[in-house]
Write a protein that holds these residues in place. Sequence first.
Motif, mmCIF file in Angstrom:
data_model
loop_
_atom_site.group_PDB
_atom_site.id
_atom_site.type_symbol
_atom_site.label_atom_id
_atom_site.label_comp_id
_atom_site.label_asym_id
_atom_site.label_seq_id
_atom_site.Cartn_x
_atom_site.Cartn_y
_atom_site.Cartn_z
ATOM 1 N N GLU A 37 29.269 13.341 64.627
ATOM 2 C CA GLU A 37 29.653 15.022 64.681
ATOM 3 C C GLU A 37 30.013 15.355 63.203
ATOM 4 O OE1 GLU A 37 31.878 14.919 68.986
ATOM 5 O OE2 GLU A 37 33.095 15.694 67.271
ATOM 6 N N ALA A 38 30.452 14.548 62.552
ATOM 7 C CA ALA A 38 30.568 15.086 60.962
ATOM 8 C C ALA A 38 29.273 15.177 60.324
ATOM 9 C CB ALA A 38 31.670 14.032 60.446
ATOM 10 N N GLU B 142 24.313 22.248 55.634
ATOM 11 C CA GLU B 142 23.122 22.264 54.685
ATOM 12 C C GLU B 142 22.350 23.369 55.053
ATOM 13 O OE1 GLU B 142 24.080 17.922 52.793
ATOM 14 O OE2 GLU B 142 22.171 18.340 54.086
ATOM 15 N N GLU B 143 21.821 23.216 56.242
ATOM 16 C CA GLU B 143 20.877 24.278 56.804
ATOM 17 C C GLU B 143 21.087 25.583 56.538
ATOM 18 O OE1 GLU B 143 19.594 23.124 61.021
ATOM 19 O OE2 GLU B 143 19.108 25.250 61.137
ATOM 20 N N LEU B 144 22.493 25.771 56.914
ATOM 21 C CA LEU B 144 22.914 27.404 56.829
ATOM 22 C C LEU B 144 23.033 27.761 55.427
ATOM 23 C CD1 LEU B 144 25.789 27.468 59.550
ATOM 24 C CD2 LEU B 144 23.642 28.559 59.692
ATOM 25 N N GLN C 70 32.813 29.535 59.908
ATOM 26 C CA GLN C 70 33.367 28.858 61.192
ATOM 27 C C GLN C 70 32.990 27.202 61.111
ATOM 28 O OE1 GLN C 70 31.111 31.055 64.109
ATOM 29 N NE2 GLN C 70 32.820 32.574 64.123
ATOM 30 N N TRP C 71 31.738 27.112 60.607
ATOM 31 C CA TRP C 71 31.178 25.585 60.550
ATOM 32 C C TRP C 71 32.134 24.754 59.507
ATOM 33 C CZ3 TRP C 71 28.794 22.617 63.876
ATOM 34 C CH2 TRP C 71 28.085 23.377 64.876
ATOM 35 N N MET D 96 37.719 18.584 61.957
ATOM 36 C CA MET D 96 36.896 17.200 62.261
ATOM 37 C C MET D 96 37.462 16.167 61.302
ATOM 38 S SD MET D 96 35.713 17.742 65.132
ATOM 39 C CE MET D 96 34.706 16.264 65.544
ATOM 40 N N ALA D 97 37.494 16.624 60.183
ATOM 41 C CA ALA D 97 37.879 15.668 58.869
ATOM 42 C C ALA D 97 39.387 15.105 59.060
ATOM 43 C CB ALA D 97 37.703 16.407 57.615
#
Length: 161
Positions: free
Chosen positions: A14-15, A23-25, A132-133, A140-141
């Motif tokens: 998930e991380a 990166e895509e964003l 948000q991401w 998550m970290a």
Amino acid sequence: MDRIKEKMNQLRLEAEQSVAKVEELQTKIKTLEQENTQKEQEIRSLQHRNEVLEAQVDKLEENVKELKAAANEGAEHGTQNETLTRRLQLLEEEAEEADRTLREANEKLRQTDVRAGHFERKVQALEQERDQWEAKYEEMAKKYAAVQKELEDFQNEINTI
């Protein structure tokens, strides 16, 4: 133990997915910023062209006025009057063409402004999504660090047994 490893692998996955999405964003944001810059340059170019065309229209309108005055003064001179009338017609056609070109440029400028506004809203939406991401990634970290600590505590307990 297997469940913890499975959970850790799942969190790691998930991380990694979150990092890939960020990166895509970021790439999308850069692309949109470049497009926005190009649109701004196009707007500046069209504004400059608009100013040039307005100056030409003013110049042509002055020429039309001058030629009309000359035509009135030279009414006695038939040949000269015909020549000036033809010249006047050409200038009026050029003025109409310049006016039409000016209207088209103004319409393109308006459309470009609309598109620029659309892209600005898109960039804002993408920035919010990126934020948000990033928040999810940080959460998550933290969860990963907590699970890592639990795992270390669990290993310490096992070692003491």
